[in-house]
Design an enzyme around this catalytic site. Structure first.
Site, PDB file in Angstrom:
ATOM      1  N   LYS A  98       0.869  -1.163   0.000  1.00 11.14           N
ATOM      2  CA  LYS A  98       0.000   0.000   0.000  1.00 11.14           C
ATOM      3  C   LYS A  98       0.912   1.220   0.000  1.00 11.14           C
ATOM      4  O   LYS A  98       1.605   1.488   0.979  1.00 11.14           O
ATOM      5  CB  LYS A  98      -0.904   0.007   1.229  1.00 11.14           C
ATOM      6  N   GLY A 159      -8.510   9.046   9.879  1.00  7.92           N
ATOM      7  CA  GLY A 159      -8.852   9.084  11.291  1.00  7.92           C
ATOM      8  C   GLY A 159      -9.898  10.103  11.676  1.00  7.92           C
ATOM      9  O   GLY A 159     -10.201  10.260  12.860  1.00  7.92           O
ATOM     10  N   ALA A 185      -9.889   5.274   4.348  1.00 12.54           N
ATOM     11  CA  ALA A 185      -9.767   6.417   5.268  1.00 12.54           C
ATOM     12  C   ALA A 185     -11.053   7.202   5.412  1.00 12.54           C
ATOM     13  O   ALA A 185     -11.750   7.477   4.439  1.00 12.54           O
ATOM     14  CB  ALA A 185      -8.643   7.367   4.875  1.00 12.54           C
ATOM     15  N   GLY A 186     -11.354   7.544   6.669  1.00 11.43           N
ATOM     16  CA  GLY A 186     -12.442   8.456   6.991  1.00 11.43           C
ATOM     17  C   GLY A 186     -13.750   7.810   7.379  1.00 11.43           C
ATOM     18  O   GLY A 186     -14.625   8.480   7.935  1.00 11.43           O
ATOM     19  N   SER A 208      -9.204   3.054  12.023  1.00 15.20           N
ATOM     20  CA  SER A 208      -9.599   3.815  13.205  1.00 15.20           C
ATOM     21  C   SER A 208     -11.015   3.503  13.653  1.00 15.20           C
ATOM     22  O   SER A 208     -11.293   3.448  14.859  1.00 15.20           O
ATOM     23  CB  SER A 208      -9.473   5.316  12.925  1.00 15.20           C
TER      24      SER A 208
END
Length: 259
Positions: A98, A159, A185-186, A208
């Site tokens: 990644k 995050g 992400a997010g 997260s």
């Protein structure tokens, strides 16, 4: 069977799990098992055989049925990411990488130029390259053209838990892409993961949202179910949207007839 195809690898699970931010290694391992994820990403700095208390490679390697995807988190340039990828492949034996390059620690946005340069070189060296990018349709297409196995646009800042703020751009990427599109992400909730899958994403990556949950293993399981449900809905074909109400049972003439 509806499989996720990345390079020469296939996966039945479309949930990819990150391994950072967990309170301890055992909590992380429990979450990985509960998620059913078959592809798990881990930062090179957590390949630490000399300090086992800070090592994730060893414990993760003992879980059957998972493939490790080292990431280049911490790299701020293409050269740093390439060097990290080489070290990670040597340590793990995994062809996956990644590519994650974010030079500004304040916002952690991926650098599009450095990411493209690193991805192009690594794809030429037979890595299975999965770059983390902003939701940029032009960059996504360029990365596809140089041989990346997927593109991984962010839903919102790493995050942040702000969800699919970039859904409009992700929708364009999906329509234009001939390789898997994976939201990374997010995301905060399993419902958001389901929406991403309903849009046509091939998979989602979360970290997260699971690691910071009250019960990470339960949340990992919830994401697994949501991703599967979203994919099933996409394959089934969602009903079209309408700008006005449409009766589910058409009116018939008997309502206006006399007895």
């Amino acid at each position: 069977m509806d499989l996720l195809r990345l390079g020469s690898y296939t996966f039945s699970s479309r949930l990819i799990l990150g391994t950072g931010k967990f309170s301890n290694t055992q909590v992380m391992l429990d979450a990985v098992r509960a998620s059913g994820a078959q592809l798990v990403t881990v930062a090179l700095r957590r390949f630490n055989r000399e300090q086992l208390s800070d090592d994730l490679f060893g414990p993760l390697s003992e879980i059957g049925g998972i493939t490790l995807m080292p990431n280049t988190s911490g790299a701020s340039t293409a050269s740093e990411a390439i060097r990290a990828a080489h070290i990670a492949r040597e340590l793990s034996g995994s062809p996956f990488v990644k590519v994650e390059i974010h030079p500004n620690p304040q916002h952690l946005m991926p650098d599009p130029i450095e990411t493209f340069e690193a991805s192009k070189i690594l794809a030429g060296e037979e890595f299975i390259v999965m770059p983390y990018i902003s939701a940029d349709p032009v960059l996504a297409k360029r990365l596809e053209e140089v041989g990346c196995a997927s593109v991984m646009p962010l839903g919102s800042a790493i995050g942040s838990g702000q969800g699919l703020k970039t859904s409009g751009m992700i929708d364009i990427i999906i329509r234009e892409s001939a390789i898997p599109v994976i939201v990374d992400a997010g995301l905060r909730s399993p419902g958001e993961a389901a929406i991403a899958m309903e849009m046509g994403c091939s998979a989602v990556l979360v970290n997260s949202a699971v690691a910071a949950a009250g019960n990470p293993a339960e949340m990992a399981s919830a994401f697994s179910e949501a991703v599967a449900a979203g994919r099933k809905a996409f394959n089934a074909g969602l009903m079209p949207k309408s700008g006005h109400a449409i009766a589910t049972s058409p009116l018939t003439s008997f309502l206006g007839t006399e007895a």
